[in-house]
Write a protein that holds these residues in place. Structure first.
Motif, mmCIF file in Angstrom:
data_model
loop_
_atom_site.group_PDB
_atom_site.id
_atom_site.type_symbol
_atom_site.label_atom_id
_atom_site.label_comp_id
_atom_site.label_asym_id
_atom_site.label_seq_id
_atom_site.Cartn_x
_atom_site.Cartn_y
_atom_site.Cartn_z
ATOM 1 N N LEU A 15 0.654 -1.266 -0.079
ATOM 2 C CA LEU A 15 0.136 0.105 -0.069
ATOM 3 C C LEU A 15 1.282 1.360 -0.071
ATOM 4 C CD1 LEU A 15 -3.004 -0.904 2.919
ATOM 5 C CD2 LEU A 15 -3.152 -0.692 0.271
ATOM 6 N N GLN A 16 0.589 2.242 -0.312
ATOM 7 C CA GLN A 16 1.668 3.628 -0.613
ATOM 8 C C GLN A 16 0.756 4.736 0.041
ATOM 9 O OE1 GLN A 16 3.209 4.101 -2.840
ATOM 10 N NE2 GLN A 16 2.926 2.325 -3.655
ATOM 11 N N ARG A 17 -0.401 4.810 0.884
ATOM 12 C CA ARG A 17 -0.727 4.609 2.257
ATOM 13 C C ARG A 17 -2.090 3.358 2.709
ATOM 14 N NH1 ARG A 17 -2.492 8.811 -2.311
ATOM 15 N NH2 ARG A 17 -4.520 7.525 -2.492
ATOM 16 N N PHE A 18 -1.687 4.924 4.177
ATOM 17 C CA PHE A 18 -3.034 3.862 4.668
ATOM 18 C C PHE A 18 -3.785 5.390 5.346
ATOM 19 C CE2 PHE A 18 0.957 0.921 5.897
ATOM 20 C CZ PHE A 18 0.216 0.297 5.507
ATOM 21 N N ASP A 19 -5.234 4.572 5.260
ATOM 22 C CA ASP A 19 -6.440 5.269 5.621
ATOM 23 C C ASP A 19 -6.443 4.961 7.239
ATOM 24 O OD1 ASP A 19 -9.178 6.769 6.300
ATOM 25 O OD2 ASP A 19 -9.998 6.149 4.567
ATOM 26 N N LEU A 20 -6.518 6.107 8.201
ATOM 27 C CA LEU A 20 -6.225 5.679 9.279
ATOM 28 C C LEU A 20 -8.116 5.213 9.942
ATOM 29 C CD1 LEU A 20 -5.575 6.061 12.349
ATOM 30 C CD2 LEU A 20 -6.376 8.256 12.372
ATOM 31 N N LYS A 21 -8.909 4.867 9.396
ATOM 32 C CA LYS A 21 -10.624 5.328 9.191
ATOM 33 C C LYS A 21 -10.431 3.654 9.582
ATOM 34 C CE LYS A 21 -13.027 8.780 8.038
ATOM 35 N NZ LYS A 21 -13.706 10.021 6.891
ATOM 36 N N VAL A 22 -9.784 3.218 8.796
ATOM 37 C CA VAL A 22 -9.244 1.635 8.108
ATOM 38 C C VAL A 22 -8.598 0.875 9.132
ATOM 39 C CG1 VAL A 22 -8.840 -0.015 7.045
ATOM 40 C CG2 VAL A 22 -10.092 1.942 5.447
ATOM 41 N N LEU A 23 -8.265 1.634 9.679
ATOM 42 C CA LEU A 23 -6.993 1.024 10.377
ATOM 43 C C LEU A 23 -7.431 0.754 12.031
ATOM 44 C CD1 LEU A 23 -3.408 2.997 9.991
ATOM 45 C CD2 LEU A 23 -3.825 0.257 10.115
ATOM 46 N N LEU A 24 -8.460 1.852 12.417
ATOM 47 C CA LEU A 24 -9.216 1.563 13.584
ATOM 48 C C LEU A 24 -10.674 1.038 13.242
ATOM 49 C CD1 LEU A 24 -9.629 5.615 13.822
ATOM 50 C CD2 LEU A 24 -8.393 4.110 15.544
ATOM 51 N N ARG A 25 -11.112 0.647 12.073
ATOM 52 C CA ARG A 25 -12.461 -0.286 11.725
ATOM 53 C C ARG A 25 -11.778 -1.454 12.465
ATOM 54 N NH1 ARG A 25 -14.046 -0.623 6.014
ATOM 55 N NH2 ARG A 25 -13.771 1.177 6.368
ATOM 56 N N LEU A 26 -10.884 -2.066 11.923
ATOM 57 C CA LEU A 26 -10.075 -2.746 11.748
ATOM 58 C C LEU A 26 -9.795 -3.438 13.393
ATOM 59 C CD1 LEU A 26 -7.637 -3.851 9.183
ATOM 60 C CD2 LEU A 26 -9.716 -4.993 9.536
ATOM 61 N N LEU A 27 -8.881 -2.010 14.355
ATOM 62 C CA LEU A 27 -8.990 -2.482 15.414
ATOM 63 C C LEU A 27 -10.112 -2.426 16.268
ATOM 64 C CD1 LEU A 27 -6.207 -0.341 16.740
ATOM 65 C CD2 LEU A 27 -5.822 -2.928 17.065
ATOM 66 N N THR A 28 -11.836 -1.976 16.056
ATOM 67 C CA THR A 28 -13.139 -1.902 16.408
ATOM 68 C C THR A 28 -13.001 -3.200 16.505
ATOM 69 O OG1 THR A 28 -13.509 0.302 16.264
ATOM 70 C CG2 THR A 28 -15.496 -0.726 16.793
ATOM 71 N N LEU A 29 -13.739 -4.072 15.401
ATOM 72 C CA LEU A 29 -13.968 -4.682 15.093
ATOM 73 C C LEU A 29 -12.968 -6.221 16.051
ATOM 74 C CD1 LEU A 29 -13.839 -5.392 10.644
ATOM 75 C CD2 LEU A 29 -15.920 -5.731 12.915
ATOM 76 N N MET A 30 -12.092 -6.250 15.413
ATOM 77 C CA MET A 30 -10.996 -7.324 16.969
ATOM 78 C C MET A 30 -11.318 -6.994 18.525
ATOM 79 S SD MET A 30 -7.418 -7.100 15.183
ATOM 80 C CE MET A 30 -7.064 -8.705 16.027
ATOM 81 N N TYR A 31 -11.613 -5.525 18.740
ATOM 82 C CA TYR A 31 -12.058 -5.297 20.405
ATOM 83 C C TYR A 31 -13.488 -6.461 20.732
ATOM 84 C CZ TYR A 31 -13.086 -2.302 24.269
ATOM 85 O OH TYR A 31 -13.637 -1.361 26.053
ATOM 86 N N GLU A 32 -14.648 -5.539 19.537
ATOM 87 C CA GLU A 32 -15.893 -5.887 20.083
ATOM 88 C C GLU A 32 -15.389 -8.181 20.079
ATOM 89 O OE1 GLU A 32 -17.795 -4.258 16.279
ATOM 90 O OE2 GLU A 32 -18.255 -2.283 18.034
ATOM 91 N N SER A 33 -15.032 -8.514 19.067
ATOM 92 C CA SER A 33 -15.059 -9.558 19.437
ATOM 93 C C SER A 33 -13.799 -10.883 19.776
ATOM 94 C CB SER A 33 -14.995 -10.228 17.301
ATOM 95 O OG SER A 33 -13.658 -9.781 16.796
ATOM 96 N N GLY A 34 -12.539 -9.743 19.464
ATOM 97 C CA GLY A 34 -12.084 -10.177 20.338
ATOM 98 C C GLY A 34 -10.321 -11.465 19.605
ATOM 99 N N HIS A 35 -10.901 -12.871 19.102
ATOM 100 C CA HIS A 35 -9.796 -13.062 18.466
ATOM 101 C C HIS A 35 -9.976 -13.068 16.870
ATOM 102 C CE1 HIS A 35 -6.587 -16.221 18.124
ATOM 103 N NE2 HIS A 35 -7.634 -17.543 17.486
ATOM 104 N N GLU A 36 -9.612 -12.916 15.844
ATOM 105 C CA GLU A 36 -10.396 -12.990 15.117
ATOM 106 C C GLU A 36 -9.406 -13.463 13.559
ATOM 107 O OE1 GLU A 36 -13.022 -12.881 13.601
ATOM 108 O OE2 GLU A 36 -14.261 -12.779 15.048
ATOM 109 N N LYS A 37 -9.482 -14.547 12.948
ATOM 110 C CA LYS A 37 -9.140 -14.549 11.779
ATOM 111 C C LYS A 37 -8.593 -13.805 10.515
ATOM 112 C CE LYS A 37 -9.754 -19.574 11.826
ATOM 113 N NZ LYS A 37 -9.568 -20.691 11.167
ATOM 114 N N ARG A 38 -7.396 -13.325 9.625
ATOM 115 C CA ARG A 38 -7.397 -12.877 8.438
ATOM 116 C C ARG A 38 -8.464 -12.459 7.680
ATOM 117 N NH1 ARG A 38 -1.385 -13.509 6.536
ATOM 118 N NH2 ARG A 38 -2.018 -15.079 5.940
ATOM 119 N N THR A 39 -9.569 -14.146 6.939
ATOM 120 C CA THR A 39 -10.374 -13.461 6.591
ATOM 121 C C THR A 39 -11.836 -13.031 6.685
ATOM 122 O OG1 THR A 39 -9.813 -16.149 5.900
ATOM 123 C CG2 THR A 39 -12.227 -15.129 5.025
#
Length: 96
Positions: A7-31
């Motif tokens: 990736l050329q650049r990272f979107d902070l909203k996507v980073l936070l969305r992934l973190l929030t998903l992991m925070y809510e579910s705990g342990h997740e696979k990449r898929t």
């Protein structure tokens, strides 16, 4: 032969969305993270590598799964507090 996407650049909203998903579910696979975040799998892997580099997630040995670290939990709590305050601060109360 697997082609890796850089990736050329990272979107902070996507980073936070992934973190929030992991925070809510705990342990997740990449898929599952890619599907739930509604992003491409290769893009998701790049974002997860960035989050791991920053110390917000850690990769487990079981089937390419990720867990959120205490630093990631703190960031999510701060983000959720700010979102909650922004969303509900403008609502007038009965006492106003």
């Amino acid at each position: 032969m697997m082609v890796t996407k850089k990736l050329q650049r990272f979107d902070l909203k996507v980073l936070l969305r992934l973190l929030t998903l992991m925070y809510e579910s705990g342990h997740e696979k990449r898929t599952n993270l890619a599907l739930n975040a509604k992003i491409n799998y290769d893009t998701c892997v790049s974002y997860l590598e960035m989050l791991e580099f920053l110390g917000f997630v850690i990769k487990t040995n079981r089937h390419y799964a990720y867990d959120i670290t205490p630093q990631g939990i703190l960031l999510c709590k701060k983000k959720l507090d700010v979102t909650f305050d922004k969303k509900y601060n403008d609502i007038p109360t009965i006492l106003d």
